[in-house]
Each structure stands twice: as structure tokens, then as C-alpha cells.
Design an enzyme around this catalytic site. Structure first.
Site, PDB file in Angstrom:
ATOM      1  N   CYS A 259       0.859  -1.186   0.000  1.00 19.09           N
ATOM      2  CA  CYS A 259       0.000   0.000   0.000  1.00 19.09           C
ATOM      3  C   CYS A 259       0.897   1.238   0.000  1.00 19.09           C
ATOM      4  O   CYS A 259       2.032   1.175  -0.485  1.00 19.09           O
ATOM      5  CB  CYS A 259      -0.996  -0.014   1.153  1.00 19.09           C
ATOM      6  SG  CYS A 259      -0.299   0.235   2.784  1.00 19.09           S
TER       7      CYS A 259
ATOM      8  N   ARG B 220      -3.511  -0.467   5.353  1.00 14.62           N
ATOM      9  CA  ARG B 220      -4.115  -1.534   4.576  1.00 14.62           C
ATOM     10  C   ARG B 220      -3.215  -2.753   4.383  1.00 14.62           C
ATOM     11  O   ARG B 220      -3.634  -3.889   4.645  1.00 14.62           O
ATOM     12  CB  ARG B 220      -4.543  -0.985   3.201  1.00 14.62           C
ATOM     13  CG  ARG B 220      -5.692  -0.012   3.251  1.00 14.62           C
ATOM     14  CD  ARG B 220      -5.898   0.722   1.934  1.00 14.62           C
ATOM     15  NE  ARG B 220      -4.853   1.724   1.710  1.00 14.62           N
ATOM     16  CZ  ARG B 220      -4.771   2.489   0.639  1.00 14.62           C
ATOM     17  NH1 ARG B 220      -5.672   2.340  -0.341  1.00 14.62           N
ATOM     18  NH2 ARG B 220      -3.822   3.388   0.513  1.00 14.62           N
TER      19      ARG B 220
ATOM     20  N   ASP C 280     -12.354 -21.668 -12.470  1.00 14.71           N
ATOM     21  CA  ASP C 280     -12.839 -23.034 -12.609  1.00 14.71           C
ATOM     22  C   ASP C 280     -11.801 -23.970 -11.997  1.00 14.71           C
ATOM     23  O   ASP C 280     -10.634 -23.913 -12.370  1.00 14.71           O
ATOM     24  CB  ASP C 280     -13.022 -23.347 -14.095  1.00 14.71           C
ATOM     25  CG  ASP C 280     -13.611 -24.724 -14.349  1.00 14.71           C
ATOM     26  OD1 ASP C 280     -13.518 -25.605 -13.469  1.00 14.71           O
ATOM     27  OD2 ASP C 280     -14.151 -24.930 -15.450  1.00 14.71           O
TER      28      ASP C 280
END
Length: 216
Positions: free
Chosen positions: A21, A27, A130
Site C-alpha cells: 500500500c 491496509r 474453474d
């Protein structure tokens, strides 16, 4: 031949994640500590740095409280570090907390582009992946009779995400790939920032843990 994120032979050692960050006091340290907790039991290490780090400073009190509330026991030990090219080179996955940080990291080390994402981008892609794509990315070498290299499986998961980047539609609002900056803001903004971090980390850790120790 499938592409590889790695320049030479497959790296050895733990799977390494770097969160990035600005000041490395809000963060990125919160994300790093939460991800390290989520990946406990896997061969991984998680660190953080800032593109304009407040070097040596601890994590803000607000995020220390949030970290403790979320089960982190070492939040007070963090000290801010300045991002370097060596950190980017050594990381297997770079998770920037905004598009600005992602851009700064890639400008610092262009060859890190394929393994550098914003945190929310990576989480979004991880949720869309997937499982068959992950299985197809991992070469047979990880299933040799001597046993799988679990850290290497995690690296192949990053390759799988890199493969689908560009095939998954971006969010309607590009800023939805950013985590808002709470520095010197109200407690409410800190809470909102954490609420953006946690779901992305959950999707990220689910993918990486699944790659390392199985999807159950």
C-alpha cells in the site's frame, strides 16, 4: 508449452506473498497479517511494504484493534518498510491494495507484472476460477511419487489466475478493485476498508490453501 511466471527453474522454499500500500501502516499490514493467519499450516510467508512507507512506524491503532478483533495476535509488532525491487523479485504473489500501488510495483519491476494484482482483483478472479483450470495448470511434476511440493502448488495457483486475467470482465466501477485508504480517517472508514479487505482475502486464502492441501 504452458507459460511460467518464473524466469528459470522453479523456486524453492515457502510460497511468498507481499502486500503493498502507500505508507505500510494501514491496509497492507492488516491484509498481510490476516492472510498469514488464514494460510497457517501451509508452506507460506506473508509480508508487506509501502511505496511511500512511514518507515519504522507501527500499524495504526485503529487497524491494530481491527486485527485483534479478527484474531491476529501480533498486530503491535508490525513496523513499516519501504518497497524495494528485491522484495518484488522474491515474492511469488504481490497483492496491491489499489490500482495505484499495482502500477507503482510494476513500474519498479516490470517483470513482476504477471504476479502482481490488486487484492480485490485477485480475490475476484480466485472466486471465478474453474477448479479444472487450476488442475490443468499444475504440471505432473507436482504429483511425483516422492510427494507434491505444496509451495509449488500455490505458485501454480497464481499462474492459473494469471491465465484467466483478461478473460473475466472487470467490475463495472474500476475502483471496485481498490481498497479505500483509511489513513487519518474516521473509525467508520477504517471499518469500511477492512470490510473490503476481508472478502478478497477469504477468496484468496481459499484458493491458495486449496492448491496446497486440497479443496476437500
Amino acid at each position: 508449452m504452458a507459460f511460467s511466471l518464473f524466469d528459470t527453474a522453479a523456486p524453492e522454499g515457502p510460497f511468498s506473498v507481499l502486500t503493498v500500500c502507500t505508507g505500510n501502516v494501514c491496509r497492507s499490514p492488516l491484509a498481510a497479517q490476516l492472510l498469514q493467519k488464514a494460510l497457517r499450516g501451509t508452506p507460506s510467508s506473508v509480508g508487506s511494504a509501502g511505496i511511500q512507507a512511514l518507515v519504522g512506524e507501527p500499524m495504526t491503532e485503529q487497524n491494530q484493534r481491527i486485527a485483534v478483533d479478527l484474531g491476529v495476535t501480533s498486530a503491535e509488532h508490525h513496523r513499516a518498510r519501504q518497497l524495494t525491487p528485491a522484495m518484488l523479485r522474491d515474492a511469488d504473489l504481490v497483492l496491491a491494495l489499489s490500482r495505484e500501488h499495482r502500477r507503482a510495483a510494476v513500474e519498479m519491476l516490470p517483470r513482476a507484472a504477471r504476479k502482481t494484482f490488486t487484492l480485490r482483483e485477485f480475490g475476484r478472479l480466485a472466486a471465478a476460477l474453474d477448479p479444472d483450470e487450476l488442475d490443468q495448470t499444475s504440471p505432473a511434476a507436482v504429483a511425483e511419487s516422492s510427494g507434491p511440493d505444496l509451495a509449488q502448488r500455490m505458485r501454480y495457483a497464481v499462474e492459473a489466475i494469471a491465465r484467466i486475467r483478461g478473460t473475466i470482465p472487470p467490475p463495472m466501477a474500476l475502483e471496485d478493485d481498490d481498497v479505500i485508504d483509511p489513513f487519518q480517517q474516521s473509525d467508520a472508514v477504517y471499518e469500511r476498508s477492512a470490510e473490503q479487505i476481508v472478502p478478497a482475502l477469504n477468496a484468496t486464502s481459499l484458493l491458495l490453501r486449496g492448491a496446497a492441501i486440497g479443496r476437500g
